[in-house]
Enzyme design. Structure first.
Site, short mmCIF file in Angstrom:
data_model
loop_
_atom_site.label_atom_id
_atom_site.label_comp_id
_atom_site.label_asym_id
_atom_site.label_seq_id
_atom_site.Cartn_x
_atom_site.Cartn_y
_atom_site.Cartn_z
N THR A 8 0.86 -1.19 0.00
CA THR A 8 0.00 0.00 0.00
C THR A 8 0.89 1.24 0.00
O THR A 8 2.03 1.21 0.45
CB THR A 8 -0.94 0.04 1.22
OG1 THR A 8 -0.18 0.29 2.41
CG2 THR A 8 -1.70 -1.29 1.36
N GLY A 9 0.35 2.33 -0.53
CA GLY A 9 1.16 3.55 -0.63
C GLY A 9 2.31 3.39 -1.59
O GLY A 9 3.39 3.97 -1.40
N ALA A 10 2.08 2.63 -2.66
CA ALA A 10 3.17 2.27 -3.57
C ALA A 10 3.66 3.42 -4.43
O ALA A 10 4.72 3.31 -5.05
CB ALA A 10 2.75 1.10 -4.46
N GLY A 13 7.73 7.49 -1.94
CA GLY A 13 9.17 7.22 -2.07
C GLY A 13 9.56 5.86 -1.52
O GLY A 13 10.26 5.08 -2.19
N ILE A 14 9.12 5.53 -0.31
CA ILE A 14 9.45 4.23 0.28
C ILE A 14 8.69 3.12 -0.44
O ILE A 14 9.25 2.05 -0.70
CB ILE A 14 9.14 4.24 1.79
CG1 ILE A 14 10.11 5.18 2.51
CG2 ILE A 14 9.23 2.83 2.37
CD1 ILE A 14 9.80 5.36 3.99
N GLY A 15 7.44 3.37 -0.78
CA GLY A 15 6.65 2.36 -1.48
C GLY A 15 7.25 1.97 -2.82
O GLY A 15 7.31 0.77 -3.17
N SER A 135 7.29 4.54 12.35
CA SER A 135 8.15 5.72 12.37
C SER A 135 8.88 5.80 13.69
O SER A 135 8.41 5.31 14.72
CB SER A 135 7.30 6.99 12.19
OG SER A 135 8.05 8.15 12.46
N TYR A 148 0.35 12.32 14.42
CA TYR A 148 1.14 11.38 13.61
C TYR A 148 1.89 10.42 14.51
O TYR A 148 1.92 9.21 14.26
CB TYR A 148 2.11 12.16 12.72
CG TYR A 148 2.98 11.29 11.84
CD1 TYR A 148 2.46 10.66 10.73
CD2 TYR A 148 4.34 11.13 12.13
CE1 TYR A 148 3.26 9.87 9.91
CE2 TYR A 148 5.14 10.35 11.33
CZ TYR A 148 4.61 9.73 10.21
OH TYR A 148 5.40 8.94 9.41
#
Length: 240
Positions: A8-10, A13-15, A135, A148
């Protein structure tokens, strides 16, 4: 046998780097995104040229129907990586209830609903893995990122509890807790602020997205077959 991972969240940047790492290791991919369709299409084309099967799925995980829309396109799957998310900067007393709800849905409730639906699929496999991208702020808390920090802390608690519940089914659950990563999420910081931030980190620099992806890939591999319920800090020594 083909292996499939849901990320998910592909489009983030990390995805994106996580998708590249899994494709490099021979996985096929389900890539969830909400916005960033052009980035996803470019990534899809890139990975398909390298031999991976890639299924891109547009779904809003902050909406009630989003997790169902996503899961309706998921068939065989052996791993899930929850890399989607966004930060919110500002004083806690100025944070709206709507923003609190959005962060909760995106980082916690949406992933929980997806995992509920994935469990039956994972139980059909010899082994399966779930990785949450949490995080450093979920571990230590951050001023001006209170909500967050709270939802990332909730991801950590979810990881630890769910790992115990799913261990008898040979489903491993872990989390990666990055520090500051050189992605567009930090685009609101000035060059001077980023330099000052890097100076606070013992290794003297921000993490590269691929360094986070390497940890995620390891936690979904057979090399980590006895690791579950762990929070892996990838932060350059910023928090130990």
């Amino acid at each position: 046998m083909s292996k499939y991972v849901l990320i998910t969240g592909a489009s983030g940047g990390i995805g994106q780097e996580t998708a590249r790492k899994f494709a490099e290791k021979g996985w096929n991919l389900y890539l969830q995104y909400y916005s960033g369709e052009e980035r996803i299409q470019d990534l899809k084309n890139e990975l398909e040229k390298k031999g991976a099967e890639v299924i891109a799925i547009q779904a809003d995980l902050t909406s009630f129907n989003g997790p169902d829309v996503l899961m309706n396109s998921i068939f065989s799957v052996q791993a899930a990586v929850f890399a989607g998310g966004t930060a919110h900067y500002g004083l806690f007393q100025d944070t709206s209830a709507e923003e609190m709800d959005r962060l909760w849905e995106l980082h916690v409730k949406g992933p929980m609903r997806i995992v509920q639906k994935l469990i039956a699929k994972f139980q059909m496999e010899d082994q399966a893995a779930i990785v949450f991208i949490s995080s450093i702020w979920g571990q230590t808390g951050a001023s001006c990122e209170v909500v967050y920090s709270a939802v990332k802390g909730a991801q950590i608690a979810l990881t630890k509890a769910l790992a115990k519940e799913l261990a008898p089914s040979n489903i491993r659950v872990n989390a990666v807790a990055p520090g500051a990563v050189d992605t567009p999420m930090l685009s609101g910081f000035s060059e001077e602020e980023l330099h000052e931030l890097a100076g606070d980190i013992p290794m003297g620099r921000l993490a590269k997205p691929e360094e986070i992806a390497n940890a995620v890939s390891y936690l979904c591999s057979k090399d980590s077959s006895y690791i579950t319920g762990q929070i892996i800090g990838v932060n350059g020594g910023w928090h130990t």
